[in-house]
Structure formats: structure tokens, C-alpha cells
Design an enzyme around this catalytic site. Structure first.
Site, short mmCIF file in Angstrom:
data_model
loop_
_atom_site.label_atom_id
_atom_site.label_comp_id
_atom_site.label_asym_id
_atom_site.label_seq_id
_atom_site.Cartn_x
_atom_site.Cartn_y
_atom_site.Cartn_z
N VAL A 84 -40.67 32.91 79.06
CA VAL A 84 -39.79 32.13 78.20
C VAL A 84 -39.08 31.06 79.03
O VAL A 84 -38.79 29.98 78.56
CB VAL A 84 -38.78 33.03 77.44
CG1 VAL A 84 -37.85 33.75 78.38
CG2 VAL A 84 -37.99 32.24 76.41
N GLY A 85 -38.83 31.36 80.30
CA GLY A 85 -38.21 30.39 81.20
C GLY A 85 -39.25 29.41 81.73
O GLY A 85 -40.43 29.74 81.84
N ARG A 164 -31.48 33.14 71.54
CA ARG A 164 -32.23 34.24 70.93
C ARG A 164 -31.88 35.59 71.53
O ARG A 164 -31.59 36.55 70.84
CB ARG A 164 -33.75 34.02 71.09
CG ARG A 164 -34.30 32.78 70.44
CD ARG A 164 -35.80 32.71 70.72
NE ARG A 164 -36.36 31.42 70.35
CZ ARG A 164 -36.46 30.38 71.16
NH1 ARG A 164 -36.02 30.47 72.40
NH2 ARG A 164 -36.99 29.25 70.75
N ILE A 165 -31.93 35.65 72.87
CA ILE A 165 -31.69 36.93 73.55
C ILE A 165 -30.21 37.31 73.46
O ILE A 165 -29.88 38.47 73.19
CB ILE A 165 -32.18 36.86 75.01
CG1 ILE A 165 -33.71 36.74 75.03
CG2 ILE A 165 -31.73 38.09 75.80
CD1 ILE A 165 -34.32 36.44 76.39
N ARG A 186 -22.92 25.28 75.09
CA ARG A 186 -22.71 23.84 74.84
C ARG A 186 -22.07 23.58 73.48
O ARG A 186 -21.23 22.70 73.34
CB ARG A 186 -24.05 23.10 74.95
CG ARG A 186 -24.51 22.88 76.39
CD ARG A 186 -25.64 21.88 76.46
NE ARG A 186 -26.87 22.43 75.90
CZ ARG A 186 -27.80 23.05 76.63
NH1 ARG A 186 -27.64 23.20 77.92
NH2 ARG A 186 -28.89 23.51 76.05
N SER A 217 -29.87 29.79 79.93
CA SER A 217 -30.99 29.22 80.69
C SER A 217 -30.49 28.74 82.05
O SER A 217 -29.30 28.45 82.21
CB SER A 217 -31.59 28.02 79.94
OG SER A 217 -32.01 28.41 78.67
N ARG A 245 -31.22 34.34 84.87
CA ARG A 245 -31.91 33.92 86.08
C ARG A 245 -31.00 34.18 87.26
O ARG A 245 -29.78 33.99 87.18
CB ARG A 245 -32.26 32.41 86.03
CG ARG A 245 -33.39 32.06 85.09
CD ARG A 245 -34.74 32.49 85.63
NE ARG A 245 -35.80 32.28 84.66
CZ ARG A 245 -36.21 33.18 83.77
NH1 ARG A 245 -35.62 34.36 83.73
NH2 ARG A 245 -37.18 32.92 82.93
N GLU A 274 -36.52 36.86 94.51
CA GLU A 274 -37.17 38.04 93.92
C GLU A 274 -38.50 38.24 94.63
O GLU A 274 -39.30 37.31 94.67
CB GLU A 274 -37.39 37.85 92.42
CG GLU A 274 -36.09 37.81 91.64
CD GLU A 274 -36.27 37.67 90.14
OE1 GLU A 274 -37.43 37.58 89.66
OE2 GLU A 274 -35.25 37.64 89.42
N HIS A 293 -36.37 42.79 87.75
CA HIS A 293 -36.77 41.80 86.74
C HIS A 293 -37.78 42.41 85.74
O HIS A 293 -38.92 41.96 85.62
CB HIS A 293 -37.38 40.55 87.41
CG HIS A 293 -37.35 39.34 86.50
ND1 HIS A 293 -37.33 38.06 86.98
CD2 HIS A 293 -37.37 39.23 85.15
CE1 HIS A 293 -37.32 37.20 85.96
NE2 HIS A 293 -37.34 37.89 84.84
N SER A 296 -38.80 42.16 80.18
CA SER A 296 -39.85 42.16 79.15
C SER A 296 -40.88 43.26 79.38
O SER A 296 -41.93 43.27 78.74
CB SER A 296 -40.56 40.80 79.12
OG SER A 296 -41.27 40.59 80.34
#
Length: 328
Positions: A84-85, A164-165, A186, A217, A245, A274, A293, A296
Site C-alpha cells: 500500500v506504501g 483507511r487503516i 491535513r 503515510s 513507516r 528493517e 513488519h 499484513s
């Protein structure tokens, strides 16, 4: 010009779930070469693998910059990232060359939200510490103050980035009896009303929250956002969670805040770099839970991500719609 019936060359930077491979094979339009390993592709192999490719399917760990695009050559039509990133992509350079980009939002929302909740609860209620005490003989008898941590009921939770998350996490927090849900970003979000979310300045969120969850993000604005000044404004009893992140957090400042008692605890599913070296100071702290990480890492989610990445790739190769195209 490509001859009729000639297969288009595609390079895949890792071994991916079979769902995606089956879609690419069944399409019959591409010749797939792949770095056939669970480990990231070495840079030299990436540069070699992309040569002459019309399509590239990559992961978050692959830095796709001008050097890679040059190595691929002018025929590269599409980059499909199984993530997604997209901060690993040199977006400006890609846009300049007219290359389409596909990514995999939405499909990992629930899995990441679940993992974030697990991390939050494990950190707050000191579950890894408890498991360790059982294993090392530290469990003697029931003690009134031993391994106590903060609970969610009646608390104030701040979410940085109610996308979303962030929204999926907020929905999962509601049954725990959270008293106030604050969020920053924002702009105010209309959907925040569903979870009684209060849009507040960042400073208010940081100073009033018992739990802070970062799901924004990574952008130039958010890089290093959680730094010494940020942690110094938090409650001493507060718990900090990051599943966005690693680079959003200044890890040296976080270590200082945790080791000095400036904040109570932290849970991280993302770090810089990572993997985090086993010698990293954060790993010496009992009040810091670090996961590798795995936001998902849910069986069906990874299969769906793989399939979506494959369909995005095919759409870009064939000049048709991509299910999830990144709009620049």
C-alpha cells in the site's frame, strides 16, 4: 514494434503467493522472470533482471529509482508494487517517463488494523514481559502491582492519520470503551463521525492522549515527526504505537523517551532500518515491543495482495484499466 503474439517481458523481484503467479501465467501475454527467493533481490540482480522489461512487479523493500528505470530501458510500461506504501518508488522520475503504477490499498486494511490492535494491547498490558517472566521463573505469586499496565476503557486515544487503516483501528477501538478518540491530519474527515472522532491540532492530540497510534503515510512532512519535542509533550503514562513507516519516528529520541521514563511504553511494527539490528538499543528495553513488519501477514490477505498486484501489472501491460492505479 512488438511482433504479434510476442510475449512481454516481466520481472518479479521476489517469490510471491501463488495466486498472483497463476493470474500472470493464465493471461498468456507475458514472459516472467523472477528473483526466486524469500529474501530481497540484491541490487545487482535487480538491475540485471529489469533489463528490457515492459513490466516490473516489486515489493516495498525494492528501491525503484532512476538507476533501475534506466536499466529497464524505454520499454518499461508499468510498475506494480505489492504494497500500500509507495515511498520506495521515485514517483517524480516514474511520472516523467510516463510509466503507470499499480499498488495494493484496501486489501490489507483489516489485517493491519487487527495487528495494530494486537500490538497496542500487547504493549499496554505488557504481554511479552509476562511471557518472559513465566519462562524465566520470575512468576512467584500473585502480586497487586506486578506487570500492571494501562487499559483502554475510559481512555483517550489519538490516531495520527485517519485514513483507511486509521479508521479500521478506530472502529475496533470502540467496543473497548474508549472515552475520546482524537485524530490529526491535513484535513478533517467526514467519516470520523462514525467513530465520534474529534479533529484536533497535533499538539492537543499528543498532550491529551493515553495511547497514540501512528498510521499516516511517510511524506516529507511526516518524516521524523515523532521526535524529542513530540515525546516530551506526551503524558508520562502514555503508550506510543507505530504501524505506519519506521522513518516517521526518530528512534534515538524514542529510546531516550522510553529509557528515561518520559513515556510509558512503545510498540513498533516498523523500524529503520528493517530488519532492526539485534544490537539496537531499543531491543534492550522491556517497555518496547518490536515486531518484524507483519501488519499484513494474514494468510488470505497476502494472497489477495499478490492477485491484485498481478492484475495491476496486466492492466498496465495491455494498456487497459488497472484495478488500483496510483494517480499522480
Amino acid at each position: 514494434m512488438k511482433a504479434v503474439g510476442e510475449l512481454m517481458k516481466v520481472f518479479i523481484t521476489r517469490r510471491i503467493p501463488q495466486e498472483g503467479m497463476k493470474i500472470l501465467t493464465a493471461a498468456g501475454v507475458c514472459e516472467v522472470s523472477q528473483w526466486d527467493s524469500d529474501e530481497p533481490v540484491p541490487r545487482t540482480e535487480l538491475l540485471r533482471g529489469v533489463q528490457g522489461a515492459q513490466g516490473l512487479l516489486c515489493l516495498l523493500t525494492d528501491k525503484i529509482d532512476a538507476e533501475v528505470l534506466d536499466a529497464a530501458g524505454p520499454n518499461l510500461k508499468v510498475i506494480s508494487t505489492m504494497s500500500v506504501g509507495f515511498d520506495h518508488l521515485a514517483v517524480d522520475e516514474i511520472k516523467k517517463r510516463g510509466i503507470r503504477v499499480g499498488y495494493t490499498p484496501d486489501v490489507l486494511t483489516d489485517a493491519t488494523a487487527e495487528l495494530t490492535m494486537a500490538l497496542l494491547l500487547a504493549t499496554a498490558r505488557r504481554i511479552p514481559e509476562g511471557v518472559e517472566e513465566v519462562k524465566n521463573g520470575g512468576w512467584s505469586s500473585w502480586k497487586p502491582l506486578w506487570l500492571c499496565g494501562p487499559g483502554l476503557s475510559g481512555s483517550t486515544v489519538g490516531i495520527i492519520g485517519l485514513g483507511r487503516i486509521g479508521m479500521a483501528i478506530a472502529q475496533r477501538l470502540m467496543p473497548f470503551g474508549v472515552k475520546r478518540l482524537l485524530y490529526s491530519g491535513r484535513t478533517a474527515k467526514a467519516h470520523a463521525a462514525e467513530v465520534n472522532g474529534e479533529f484536533v491540532p497535533m499538539e492537543t492530540l499528543v498532550s491529551e492522549s493515553d495511547f497514540i497510534v501512528v498510521t499516516c503515510s511517510l511524506t516529507p512532512e511526516t518524516q521524523g515527526l515523532c521526535n524529542k519535542a513530540f515525546f516530551s509533550k506526551m503524558k508520562k503514562t502514555a503508550v506510543f504505537i507505530n504501524s505506519s513507516r519506521g522513518a516517521v519516528v526518530n528512534q534515538e529520541d524514542l529510546y531516550e523517551a522510553l529509557s528515561s521514563g518520559q513515556i510509558a511504553a512503545a510498540g513498533l511494527d516498523v523500524t529503520t532500518p528493517e530488519p532492526l539490528p539485534t544490537s539496537h538499543p531499543l531491543l534492550t528495553l522491556k517497555n518496547c515491543v518490536v515486531l518484524p513488519h507483519i501488519g499484513s501477514a494474514e494468510n488470505s490477505t497476502r494472497g489477495v495482495m499478490s492477485a491484485l498486484a498481478a492484475r495491476n501489472l496486466l492492466g498496465g501491460l495491455q494498456g487497459s484499466d488497472m484495478p488500483s492505479e496510483l494517480s499522480f
